[in-house]
Structures are given as C-alpha cells and as structure tokens.
Write a protein that holds these residues in place. Structure first.
Motif, PDB file in Angstrom:
ATOM      1  N   GLY A 159       0.813  -1.213   0.000  1.00  0.00           N
ATOM      2  CA  GLY A 159       0.000   0.000   0.000  1.00  0.00           C
ATOM      3  C   GLY A 159       0.843   1.256   0.000  1.00  0.00           C
ATOM      4  N   ALA A 160       0.506   2.166   0.907  1.00  0.00           N
ATOM      5  CA  ALA A 160       1.205   3.451   0.977  1.00  0.00           C
ATOM      6  C   ALA A 160       2.400   3.421   1.927  1.00  0.00           C
ATOM      7  CB  ALA A 160       0.230   4.545   1.400  1.00  0.00           C
ATOM      8  N   ALA A 161       2.711   2.254   2.483  1.00  0.00           N
ATOM      9  CA  ALA A 161       3.823   2.168   3.438  1.00  0.00           C
ATOM     10  C   ALA A 161       5.144   2.529   2.768  1.00  0.00           C
ATOM     11  CB  ALA A 161       3.910   0.762   4.017  1.00  0.00           C
ATOM     12  N   ALA A 162       5.949   3.305   3.464  1.00  0.00           N
ATOM     13  CA  ALA A 162       7.249   3.718   2.933  1.00  0.00           C
ATOM     14  C   ALA A 162       8.383   2.831   3.432  1.00  0.00           C
ATOM     15  CB  ALA A 162       7.537   5.165   3.311  1.00  0.00           C
ATOM     16  N   VAL A 163       8.107   2.002   4.459  1.00  0.00           N
ATOM     17  CA  VAL A 163       9.139   1.127   5.018  1.00  0.00           C
ATOM     18  C   VAL A 163       8.601  -0.297   5.086  1.00  0.00           C
ATOM     19  CG1 VAL A 163      10.578   0.626   7.040  1.00  0.00           C
ATOM     20  CG2 VAL A 163      10.174   3.000   6.364  1.00  0.00           C
ATOM     21  N   ILE A 164       9.429  -1.228   4.666  1.00  0.00           N
ATOM     22  CA  ILE A 164       9.119  -2.654   4.700  1.00  0.00           C
ATOM     23  C   ILE A 164      10.144  -3.332   5.599  1.00  0.00           C
ATOM     24  CG2 ILE A 164       8.934  -4.759   3.309  1.00  0.00           C
ATOM     25  CD1 ILE A 164       8.629  -2.657   0.887  1.00  0.00           C
ATOM     26  N   VAL A 165       9.702  -4.268   6.430  1.00  0.00           N
ATOM     27  CA  VAL A 165      10.622  -5.044   7.251  1.00  0.00           C
ATOM     28  C   VAL A 165      10.799  -6.414   6.590  1.00  0.00           C
ATOM     29  CG1 VAL A 165      11.118  -6.025   9.512  1.00  0.00           C
ATOM     30  CG2 VAL A 165       9.877  -3.861   9.339  1.00  0.00           C
ATOM     31  N   ALA A 166      12.034  -6.751   6.246  1.00  0.00           N
ATOM     32  CA  ALA A 166      12.350  -8.051   5.659  1.00  0.00           C
ATOM     33  C   ALA A 166      13.170  -8.824   6.683  1.00  0.00           C
ATOM     34  CB  ALA A 166      13.114  -7.891   4.353  1.00  0.00           C
ATOM     35  N   GLU A 167      12.584  -9.872   7.241  1.00  0.00           N
ATOM     36  CA  GLU A 167      13.255 -10.584   8.322  1.00  0.00           C
ATOM     37  C   GLU A 167      13.563 -12.015   7.929  1.00  0.00           C
ATOM     38  OE1 GLU A 167      12.062 -13.156  10.356  1.00  0.00           O
ATOM     39  OE2 GLU A 167      10.005 -13.330   9.612  1.00  0.00           O
ATOM     40  N   GLY A 168      14.717 -12.480   8.409  1.00  0.00           N
ATOM     41  CA  GLY A 168      15.109 -13.845   8.131  1.00  0.00           C
ATOM     42  C   GLY A 168      16.521 -14.124   8.601  1.00  0.00           C
ATOM     43  N   LEU A 169      16.825 -15.389   8.690  1.00  0.00           N
ATOM     44  CA  LEU A 169      18.126 -15.829   9.180  1.00  0.00           C
ATOM     45  C   LEU A 169      19.276 -15.206   8.391  1.00  0.00           C
ATOM     46  CD1 LEU A 169      19.773 -17.799  10.992  1.00  0.00           C
ATOM     47  CD2 LEU A 169      19.428 -19.529   9.214  1.00  0.00           C
TER      48      LEU A 169
END
Length: 206
Positions: A103-113
């Motif tokens: 959507g309109a989010a400007a920040v995405i959190v990408a999490e993983g090992l």
C-alpha cells in the motif's frame, strides 16, 4: 502542485532462529516479508546437508536464494506489490505463493536468518533503510526455537532437539557473520527504535 510518490525502503532484520525477529517485525505494524520463504527447494543442485542428521542444513547460506530475495524486495519497493513464495520446511519446498501489497507504506521489514547476506545488494539498489541482527542468549533461542518447531511439526522431535543443540553451539559465529556483512547488533528495544527511526525519515520525493 505535483503529488509526491512514495520512496520505499527496507529494514533488513537478521538473527538466529528463535531470536524473536519475526515477532518484532510483526509488532512494528509495517509490511513484513519473511525471507525464509526464499529457500531453494530440496532438490536444488548443491543443497548443503547436515553431516550428522542427513537433512538439509537450513543454516547454510547456500540453501537460500539471496539473489531472488533481493530482486523481489527491489520490485516491492518500486511497485508496491510482489509475488512471494510460500515455503514449507517440513516438505523442503515451496508449496505455492502469495501476493504482498504494501500500500502506501514507505518502510518494509524483511526478516530472516540470512537477511545480512543481502545488505550490500540492497544498499547498491538504493533500497536499504537499515540492517540489524538480533543478539540474545543462544540457549534462550534454543528453547524458543524448539517450542516453535515442535508446535509446527517441522521435523521429528529427536531431529529438532539434536539440530537445536548444534545451532546453539554455532550461533555466535552466525551472528558474527551477519556483523561482517553490514548488520549492526541490537536487542529487542534496539530493533523497535531502529524501525521507528526508519519510518520517521523523509519518504517522499517530487
């Protein structure tokens, strides 16, 4: 007056299995991409195997498709949507896919090992907001990981216990590798503060 378009960026959140990174990512309220969905299928050439257990070594970066993960994050930042594989470790393969729409989010959190493995590539593409690695007690992580994996029936219980003990012993080396790749060490409060700072940074451009 021209409308501002969203400039999306990614907070990479690495950490050992059981360190709480998934919970912290979801707690942020931001769109989350689970990077563990980018593991190769079990029949992929060169998949590493645990010499003691005979199963795929999920803690070896060679089991993970970092290039595809980074390409997908770049597409997500550019267009706001992307198709993400749905990986099932219990069957060693992706069982489908799902669409992520930020959507309109400007920040995405990408999490993983292995989030630290793509720090440099994300920086080169201009989508990196921050890179973090959660640092906690290895034996606390062991207990959290075991409870989760047993509940999800990822592998037979004895395999999970033996694998968990081995992971706990190697965990500090895993964290050190993420640090050398460009992630910075934080606790839970540090993760929250870093994500908050990323969301407060300017996100629009003419």
């Amino acid at each position: 007056m021209r409308q501002l378009s969203v400039v999306r960026r990614v907070v990479l959140l690495a950490g050992p299995s059981g360190s709480g990174k998934s919970r912290l990512a979801c707690e942020s309220g931001l769109p989350v991409v689970n990077l563990d969905d980018f593991y190769h299928d079990g029949d992929h050439p060169g998949m590493p195997r645990d010499p003691d257990l005979g199963i795929i070594d999920w803690d070896d970066p060679r089991a993970w498709d970092g290039e595809r993960a980074c390409d997908t994050l770049a597409d997500l930042c550019r267009t706001g949507t992307a198709e993400i594989p749905s990986y099932d470790i219990s069957v060693d393969s992706a069982t489908g896919s799902h669409t992520v729409d930020v959507g309109a989010a400007a920040v995405i959190v990408a999490e993983g090992l292995f989030a630290g493995e793509i720090v440099a590539a994300c920086r080169e593409r201009g989508i990196l907001a921050d890179a973090l690695v959660v640092r906690r007690s290895p034996w606390k992580n062991f207990l959290r990981r075991l409870a989760r994996d047993l509940a999800e029936r990822r592998k037979p219980p004895l395999t999970l216990v033996r694998r968990g003990i081995g992971l706990a012993r190697r965990e500090r080396a895993l964290v050190r590798r993420q640090l050398t790749l460009g992630a910075r060490p934080v606790g839970a409060d540090g993760v929250r503060a870093a994500i908050r700072a990323a969301t407060e940074a300017p996100s629009g451009m003419p």
